[in-house]
Design an enzyme around this catalytic site. Structure first.
Site, PDB file in Angstrom:
ATOM      1  N   ASP A 179       0.864  -1.333   0.130  1.00  0.00           N
ATOM      2  CA  ASP A 179       0.031  -0.084   0.040  1.00  0.00           C
ATOM      3  C   ASP A 179       1.007   1.370  -0.006  1.00  0.00           C
ATOM      4  O   ASP A 179       1.964   1.232   0.023  1.00  0.00           O
ATOM      5  CB  ASP A 179      -0.877   0.017   1.118  1.00  0.00           C
ATOM      6  CG  ASP A 179      -0.279   0.135   2.351  1.00  0.00           C
ATOM      7  OD1 ASP A 179       0.540   0.821   2.670  1.00  0.00           O
ATOM      8  OD2 ASP A 179      -0.817  -0.619   3.341  1.00  0.00           O
ATOM      9  N   LYS A 195      -3.527   2.071  -0.751  1.00  0.00           N
ATOM     10  CA  LYS A 195      -4.466   2.644   0.368  1.00  0.00           C
ATOM     11  C   LYS A 195      -4.112   3.824   0.891  1.00  0.00           C
ATOM     12  O   LYS A 195      -2.816   3.767   1.423  1.00  0.00           O
ATOM     13  CB  LYS A 195      -4.952   1.939   1.000  1.00  0.00           C
ATOM     14  CG  LYS A 195      -5.736   0.479   0.679  1.00  0.00           C
ATOM     15  CD  LYS A 195      -6.200  -0.530   1.840  1.00  0.00           C
ATOM     16  CE  LYS A 195      -6.922  -0.037   2.906  1.00  0.00           C
ATOM     17  NZ  LYS A 195      -7.373  -0.992   4.102  1.00  0.00           N
ATOM     18  N   MET A 206      -4.192   8.987  11.409  1.00  0.00           N
ATOM     19  CA  MET A 206      -5.472   9.360  10.223  1.00  0.00           C
ATOM     20  C   MET A 206      -6.387  10.608  10.494  1.00  0.00           C
ATOM     21  O   MET A 206      -7.437  10.554  10.147  1.00  0.00           O
ATOM     22  CB  MET A 206      -6.175   8.095   9.910  1.00  0.00           C
ATOM     23  CG  MET A 206      -5.177   7.105   9.355  1.00  0.00           C
ATOM     24  SD  MET A 206      -5.938   5.574   8.883  1.00  0.00           S
ATOM     25  CE  MET A 206      -6.439   4.965  10.586  1.00  0.00           C
TER      26      MET A 206
END
Length: 500
Positions: free
Chosen positions: A36, A58, A172
Site C-alpha cells: 500500500d 490505500k 489518520m
C-alpha cells in the site's frame, strides 16, 4: 494443487531501520508482494526483483482497490501456490484492517503468519523526543483512529478519553483536526493542554508543530503540515523541546540517493543513516557474469607466466575466484603472482579468500591503479586484467606504455537498472532528493539511463573520485568530490555539502 501462504507484514513508519529482521527475511522470499501507499520507499526498494507486484494504494479516502478486493487478491494468489506478502505501513493489526484480511483466508484454510510492525503511534513521537508515557505526567497511552466516514459524526467518547488523563494519539485525523480538538475541549480538557501534530515522522520530511489543544489548529495552519501526520495530545508533548534528538543528527532532514551495483551491500548507506539521512538505496547498475569464460580458463592454465593480476572491482574478484573453483583450481595456482586491487572494497573480497594484496593505489580509480602498478614495473612483465567488458581503456594504455604485456579479459558485463516501484526522475524533478551519491562512473551512467531526464543541473552529486566526478560533470550536475576515495571521506563530503 498445493496452497500457498500469506504473511501480513508490518513495514513500520518509514525509516527502513525500523523494519523488522523477520519482515526483511519474509520479504526476500516473496513470490508476490501486495503493498500500500504508506510503505516507506526504503522498504519498497528491498522488494526482490523476481517478486510480482500488486499495488493496492490505500491512503485516506483514495483507494486503488477496495478492501474486499484486497482480501480476494490475497486468497487467489495463495490458491495459486504463491508465497504472498501483504506489506502494510506501520503494524498490520493497528487500524491496518489486518483482521479483515485474515477472515477470508481462514474461511478457505489458507495458512498465514503475522509479522508485527513498529507503529507510528509510538515511533513517530519517539523520533520527535516525545515519550508517550512518563511517570511524572501520565500512566497510560491511548491510540485512536481519527478517520471517520464522510458525513458521519465521530463515534468517540471524548469525555472518557479526557478522564484517562493519559496521552492520546490520533492516527489518520489531520483532516478532522479542528473537530478532534473541539471534541476534547467540549469534554472538559484544559485548553492549555500541550498538543502536537507530527508530520512524516522517521523520514527526511519529519516536522512537528507543538501548541495547545485550543491553539493547535491555528498553529498548524500558520506553519503548514503535510500528510501523513499524527496528532498527540498530552503533557508529554512539552518535552519535545528538550528531548528532540533526530533533528540534531548531522544529516537529519536530508534525503540521499545511493546508487550501487545490484546485490552489493552498501556500507555507504549504513553510514549515512547513522548520521540521520533518509537513504534511498537503488541499484543503478547490475553486473552479469559472462556465460562464456573460455579466455579466463585459458589464462588459468598459464598462470605461471603472469607477474601481476590486477582486480578493478569486487565483482571482478568474486567472478575470478568462482571460475577458478569451476576450473578445479584454487589459490595455490596463484603462487608467485603479485596481486593489485583498485581499492579497499576489492581488497576485502580478496582477503576473504586468503589473498593479501601487494598494491592498492592512493586514489581508487583506474588511472591511479595503472600509474601505481606501472611504477612497480621494470619492463616486459605480463599482467592479467579480469574485469568488466567496458572497462577503463586508459588503464591498459598506461600499462602498455610502461612495457607491460596485458591480457585484458572480460569476465562480466554491466547492465543498467531501473526501479520498478519508485520514479527517481520524478523524485529529482520535484526536489525530493537532496543529494545523489556516486561510487563509480558506471553508477553515474546507470543513474542517467534509469531517470531519462533532459536536465541534470539540479542534481547535487557527491562523487568518490575524479573519474566519477568527470562522468557527473558531463551531464551538467552540481558535482563535489571526496578528499580521498574512501567511504569515510565520501560521507564527510555529504555532510559538508549539506552545511555549505
Amino acid at each position: 494443487m498445493k496452497k500457498g501462504k500469506v504473511w501480513l507484514v508490518g513495514a513500520g513508519p518509514g525509516d527502513i531501520g525500523l523494519f523488522t529482521l523477520k519482515g526483511m527475511e519474509v520479504l526476500k522470499n516473496a513470490d508476490v508482494v501486495v503493498y500500500d501507499s504508506l510503505v516507506g520507499q526504503g522498504v519498497l526498494a528491498k522488494i526482490p526483483t523476481e517478486a510480482r507486484l500488486i499495488n493496492v494504494g490505500k491512503r485516506a479516502d483514495k483507494h486503488t482497490m477496495p478492501q474486499e478486493g484486497i482480501n480476494q487478491v490475497l486468497l487467489e494468489e495463495a490458491l495459486k501456490g504463491n508465497r504472498v506478502v501483504r506489506l502494510k505501513g506501520g503494524d498490520p493489526f493497528l487500524f491496518g484492517r489486518g483482521g479483515e484480511e485474515l477472515e477470508l483466508l481462514t474461511e478457505n484454510e489458507i495458512p498465514y503468519e503475522i509479522v508485527p510492525g513498529v507503529t507510528s503511534s509510538i515511533a513517530v513521537p519517539a523520533y520527535n523526543g516525545i515519550p508517550v508515557t512518563h511517570r511524572d505526567f501520565c500512566s497510560s497511552v491511548h491510540i485512536i483512529t481519527g478517520h471517520r466516514r464522510a458525513g458521519e459524526k465521530y463515534d468517540i467518547d471524548f469525555k472518557a478519553l479526557t478522564n484517562t488523563k493519559g496521552t492520546l494519539v490520533f492516527l489518520m485525523g489531520i483532516a478532522a483536526l479542528a473537530d478532534i480538538c473541539q471534541g476534547l475541549l467540549d469534554a472538559g480538557m484544559d485548553p492549555d493542554m500541550p498538543a502536537a501534530v507530527l508530520q512524516k515522522g522517521t523520514t527526511a520530511d519529519q516536522k512537528r508543530v507543538v501548541a495547545t489543544v485550543s491553539t493547535l489548529k491555528e498553529e498548524v495552519e500558520r506553519q503548514g503540515i503535510e500528510t501523513p501526520a499524527i496528532i498527540v495530545v498530552g503533557k508529554v508533548c512539552k518535552l519535545a523541546a528538550n528531548f528532540g534528538w533526530y533533528e540534531n543528527l548531522s544529516l537529519a532532514g536530508w534525503k540521499v540517493l545511493v546508487t550501487r551495483p545490484k546485490g552489493r551491500s552498501s556500507r555507504t548507506a549504513d553510514e549515512l543513516r547513522k548520521r540521520g539521512a533518509e537513504v534511498l538505496e537503488l541499484p543503478s547498475i547490475r553486473t552479469v557474469a559472462l556465460d562464456e569464460q573460455t579466455e579466463l580458463w585459458q589464462a588459468f592454465d598459464r598462470m605461471d607466466t603472469y607477474q601481476w593480476i590486477a582486480f578493478t572491482s569486487p565483482t571482478g574478484a568474486e567472478i575470478f575466484f568462482e571460475e577458478l573453483k569451476n576450473a578445479h583450481k584454487d589459490i595455490r595456482s596463484l603462487a608467485g603472482v603479485h596481486i593489485a586491487a583498485i581499492g579497499q572494497g576489492t581488497a576485502k573480497v580478496l582477503e576473504e579468500r586468503g589473498i593479501l594484496v601487494d598494491l592498492i593505489p592512493e586514489i581508487y580509480d583506474g588511472d591511479s591503479l595503472g600509474e601505481a602498478l606501472a611504477a612497480k614495473l621494470t619492463g616486459g612483465e605480463k599482467i592479467l586484467l579480469p574485469r568488466a567488458g567496458k572497462g577503463n581503456e586508459n588503464l591498459v594504455k598506461i600499462l602498455k606504455t610502461h612495457g607491460a604485456r596485458v591480457d585484458d579479459i572480460a569476465t562480466y558485463d554491466t547492465v543498467y537498472e531501473k526501479s520498478r516501484l519508485i520514479n527517481i526522475g520524478e523524485e529529482i524533478r520535484t526536489g525530493s532528493i537532496d543529494c545523489v551519491v556516486f561510487t563509480s562512473a558506471s553508477t553515474v551512467k546507470g543513474f542517467v539511463e534509469s531517470t531519462g531526464l533532459a536536465d541534470y543541473s539540479g542534481v547535487v552529486a557527491a562523487c568518490i573520485g575524479k573519474q566519477t566526478k568527470a562522468a557527473a560533470d558531463a551531464y551538467g550536475m552540481q558535482t563535489f568530490v571526496a578528499e580521498k576515495a574512501t567511504i569515510e571521506a565520501l560521507i564527510e563530503l555529504v555532510v559538508k555539502i549539506k552545511n555549505k
